[in-house]
Design a protein around this motif. Structure first.
Motif, PDB file in Angstrom:
ATOM      1  N   ASP A   1       0.824  -1.212   0.000  1.00 15.41           N
ATOM      2  CA  ASP A   1       0.000   0.000   0.000  1.00 15.41           C
ATOM      3  C   ASP A   1       0.856   1.258   0.000  1.00 15.41           C
ATOM      4  OD1 ASP A   1      -2.605  -1.071  -0.087  1.00 15.41           O
ATOM      5  OD2 ASP A   1      -2.578  -1.461   2.061  1.00 15.41           O
ATOM      6  N   ALA A   2       1.928   1.263   0.788  1.00 14.35           N
ATOM      7  CA  ALA A   2       2.799   2.434   0.853  1.00 14.35           C
ATOM      8  C   ALA A   2       3.467   2.694  -0.498  1.00 14.35           C
ATOM      9  CB  ALA A   2       3.857   2.251   1.941  1.00 14.35           C
ATOM     10  N   ALA A   3       3.929   1.650  -1.169  1.00 13.01           N
ATOM     11  CA  ALA A   3       4.560   1.812  -2.481  1.00 13.01           C
ATOM     12  C   ALA A   3       3.545   2.298  -3.512  1.00 13.01           C
ATOM     13  CB  ALA A   3       5.176   0.496  -2.937  1.00 13.01           C
ATOM     14  N   ALA A   4       2.316   1.786  -3.443  1.00  8.15           N
ATOM     15  CA  ALA A   4       1.274   2.181  -4.392  1.00  8.15           C
ATOM     16  C   ALA A   4       0.873   3.636  -4.227  1.00  8.15           C
ATOM     17  CB  ALA A   4       0.062   1.270  -4.246  1.00  8.15           C
ATOM     18  N   LYS A   5       0.991   4.173  -3.011  1.00  9.03           N
ATOM     19  CA  LYS A   5       0.695   5.590  -2.795  1.00  9.03           C
ATOM     20  C   LYS A   5       1.755   6.481  -3.442  1.00  9.03           C
ATOM     21  CE  LYS A   5      -1.957   4.937   1.389  1.00  9.03           C
ATOM     22  NZ  LYS A   5      -1.980   5.002   2.840  1.00  9.03           N
TER      23      LYS A   5
ATOM     24  N   HIS B   1       1.625   4.932  -8.863  1.00 11.51           N
ATOM     25  CA  HIS B   1       0.361   4.279  -9.208  1.00 11.51           C
ATOM     26  C   HIS B   1       0.520   3.163 -10.235  1.00 11.51           C
ATOM     27  CE1 HIS B   1      -1.816   7.127  -6.794  1.00 11.51           C
ATOM     28  NE2 HIS B   1      -1.154   8.109  -7.381  1.00 11.51           N
ATOM     29  N   ASN B   2       1.743   2.918 -10.691  1.00 13.14           N
ATOM     30  CA  ASN B   2       1.986   1.881 -11.690  1.00 13.14           C
ATOM     31  C   ASN B   2       2.700   0.676 -11.086  1.00 13.14           C
ATOM     32  OD1 ASN B   2       0.855   3.242 -13.943  1.00 13.14           O
ATOM     33  ND2 ASN B   2       2.605   4.615 -13.875  1.00 13.14           N
ATOM     34  N   ILE B   3       2.211   0.190  -9.975  1.00 10.99           N
ATOM     35  CA  ILE B   3       2.817  -0.933  -9.276  1.00 10.99           C
ATOM     36  C   ILE B   3       2.259  -2.249  -9.807  1.00 10.99           C
ATOM     37  CG2 ILE B   3       3.045  -2.100  -7.032  1.00 10.99           C
ATOM     38  CD1 ILE B   3       4.684   0.401  -7.129  1.00 10.99           C
ATOM     39  N   ILE B   4       3.155  -3.188 -10.096  1.00  8.57           N
ATOM     40  CA  ILE B   4       2.791  -4.561 -10.410  1.00  8.57           C
ATOM     41  C   ILE B   4       3.422  -5.427  -9.333  1.00  8.57           C
ATOM     42  CG2 ILE B   4       3.072  -6.487 -12.016  1.00  8.57           C
ATOM     43  CD1 ILE B   4       3.204  -4.405 -14.259  1.00  8.57           C
ATOM     44  N   VAL B   5       2.621  -6.247  -8.670  1.00  8.87           N
ATOM     45  CA  VAL B   5       3.127  -7.124  -7.619  1.00  8.87           C
ATOM     46  C   VAL B   5       3.399  -8.491  -8.227  1.00  8.87           C
ATOM     47  CG1 VAL B   5       2.598  -8.245  -5.434  1.00  8.87           C
ATOM     48  CG2 VAL B   5       1.867  -5.896  -5.832  1.00  8.87           C
ATOM     49  N   ALA B   6       4.633  -8.965  -8.099  1.00 10.31           N
ATOM     50  CA  ALA B   6       5.009 -10.315  -8.529  1.00 10.31           C
ATOM     51  C   ALA B   6       5.266 -11.125  -7.270  1.00 10.31           C
ATOM     52  CB  ALA B   6       6.251 -10.271  -9.407  1.00 10.31           C
ATOM     53  N   CYS B   7       4.528 -12.204  -7.107  1.00 12.10           N
ATOM     54  CA  CYS B   7       4.610 -12.995  -5.882  1.00 12.10           C
ATOM     55  C   CYS B   7       4.783 -14.468  -6.206  1.00 12.10           C
ATOM     56  CB  CYS B   7       3.343 -12.783  -5.059  1.00 12.10           C
ATOM     57  SG  CYS B   7       3.363 -13.681  -3.511  1.00 12.10           S
TER      58      CYS B   7
ATOM     59  N   LEU C   1      -3.225 -13.304   1.159  1.00 16.91           N
ATOM     60  CA  LEU C   1      -4.187 -12.209   1.282  1.00 16.91           C
ATOM     61  C   LEU C   1      -3.868 -11.095   0.298  1.00 16.91           C
ATOM     62  CD1 LEU C   1      -4.517 -12.006   5.159  1.00 16.91           C
ATOM     63  CD2 LEU C   1      -6.080 -13.078   3.539  1.00 16.91           C
ATOM     64  N   THR C   2      -4.908 -10.537  -0.319  1.00 16.88           N
ATOM     65  CA  THR C   2      -4.729  -9.492  -1.327  1.00 16.88           C
ATOM     66  C   THR C   2      -5.639  -8.308  -1.046  1.00 16.88           C
ATOM     67  OG1 THR C   2      -6.361 -10.538  -2.754  1.00 16.88           O
ATOM     68  CG2 THR C   2      -4.060 -11.145  -3.121  1.00 16.88           C
ATOM     69  N   GLY C   3      -5.696  -7.889   0.194  1.00 18.96           N
ATOM     70  CA  GLY C   3      -6.522  -6.744   0.547  1.00 18.96           C
ATOM     71  C   GLY C   3      -6.079  -5.463  -0.139  1.00 18.96           C
ATOM     72  N   TRP C   4      -4.899  -5.440  -0.707  1.00 18.56           N
ATOM     73  CA  TRP C   4      -4.321  -4.284  -1.396  1.00 18.56           C
ATOM     74  C   TRP C   4      -4.554  -4.344  -2.901  1.00 18.56           C
ATOM     75  CZ3 TRP C   4      -1.443  -7.265  -4.416  1.00 18.56           C
ATOM     76  CH2 TRP C   4      -0.964  -8.457  -3.886  1.00 18.56           C
ATOM     77  N   ARG C   5      -5.274  -5.330  -3.391  1.00 21.61           N
ATOM     78  CA  ARG C   5      -5.362  -5.563  -4.843  1.00 21.61           C
ATOM     79  C   ARG C   5      -5.886  -4.368  -5.636  1.00 21.61           C
ATOM     80  NH1 ARG C   5      -9.559 -10.296  -5.868  1.00 21.61           N
ATOM     81  NH2 ARG C   5      -8.657 -11.084  -3.963  1.00 21.61           N
ATOM     82  N   ASP C   6      -6.740  -3.549  -5.040  1.00 24.09           N
ATOM     83  CA  ASP C   6      -7.278  -2.401  -5.769  1.00 24.09           C
ATOM     84  C   ASP C   6      -6.295  -1.246  -5.869  1.00 24.09           C
ATOM     85  OD1 ASP C   6      -9.702  -3.663  -6.263  1.00 24.09           O
ATOM     86  OD2 ASP C   6     -10.588  -2.946  -4.398  1.00 24.09           O
ATOM     87  N   SER C   7      -5.172  -1.299  -5.152  1.00 32.79           N
ATOM     88  CA  SER C   7      -4.196  -0.211  -5.203  1.00 32.79           C
ATOM     89  C   SER C   7      -3.035  -0.506  -6.151  1.00 32.79           C
ATOM     90  CB  SER C   7      -3.669   0.096  -3.791  1.00 32.79           C
ATOM     91  OG  SER C   7      -2.986  -1.010  -3.266  1.00 32.79           O
ATOM     92  N   VAL C   8      -3.054  -1.652  -6.836  1.00 31.54           N
ATOM     93  CA  VAL C   8      -1.988  -1.992  -7.784  1.00 31.54           C
ATOM     94  C   VAL C   8      -2.572  -2.216  -9.175  1.00 31.54           C
ATOM     95  CG1 VAL C   8      -0.546  -3.002  -5.966  1.00 31.54           C
ATOM     96  CG2 VAL C   8      -2.062  -4.483  -7.283  1.00 31.54           C
ATOM     97  N   GLN C   9      -1.723  -2.128 -10.182  1.00 30.74           N
ATOM     98  CA  GLN C   9      -2.173  -2.312 -11.565  1.00 30.74           C
ATOM     99  C   GLN C   9      -2.373  -3.776 -11.928  1.00 30.74           C
ATOM    100  OE1 GLN C   9      -2.950   0.182 -13.841  1.00 30.74           O
ATOM    101  NE2 GLN C   9      -2.841   1.386 -11.961  1.00 30.74           N
ATOM    102  N   ALA C  10      -1.533  -4.654 -11.349  1.00 31.12           N
ATOM    103  CA  ALA C  10      -1.618  -6.071 -11.692  1.00 31.12           C
ATOM    104  C   ALA C  10      -0.970  -6.903 -10.598  1.00 31.12           C
ATOM    105  CB  ALA C  10      -0.918  -6.343 -13.024  1.00 31.12           C
TER     106      ALA C  10
END
Length: 85
Positions: free
Chosen positions: A2-6, A9-15, A22-31
């Motif tokens: 969430d902090a990085a996405a703030k 706004h062009n964050i892609i999370v690779a996991c 848990l993906t409670g942050w999914r709406d704050s990242v692009q993909a």
């Protein structure tokens, strides 16, 4: 995340995870790019997907939960915690 996405706004999370996470942050990242733990070539495969060299065209065999209660876990399911019963 969430902090990085703030900040960007062009964050892609690779996991690379062995199961659901848990993906409670999914709406704050692009993909979200999810893989299972891989071997020596995992990083090369991720780069190929991120730069469009390969279309992963797959579907996840699991659902990524938004909250812990989506998983229906109880305290008894966590090893090492005292049994509440």
């Amino acid at each position: 995340i969430d902090a990085a996405a703030k900040l960007n706004h062009n964050i892609i999370v690779a996991c690379a995870a062995p199961g659901a996470f848990l993906t409670g942050w999914r709406d704050s990242v692009q993909a979200i790019l999810t893989t299972w733990p891989g071997g020596q070539e995992l990083a090369h495969a991720l780069v190929d997907v991120l730069f469009g060299e390969v279309n992963p065209s797959a579907r996840l065999p699991l659902t990524l939960p938004m909250t812990e209660t989506d998983l229906k876990f109880t305290q008894r399911m966590y090893p090492g915690l005292p049994d509440p019963a």
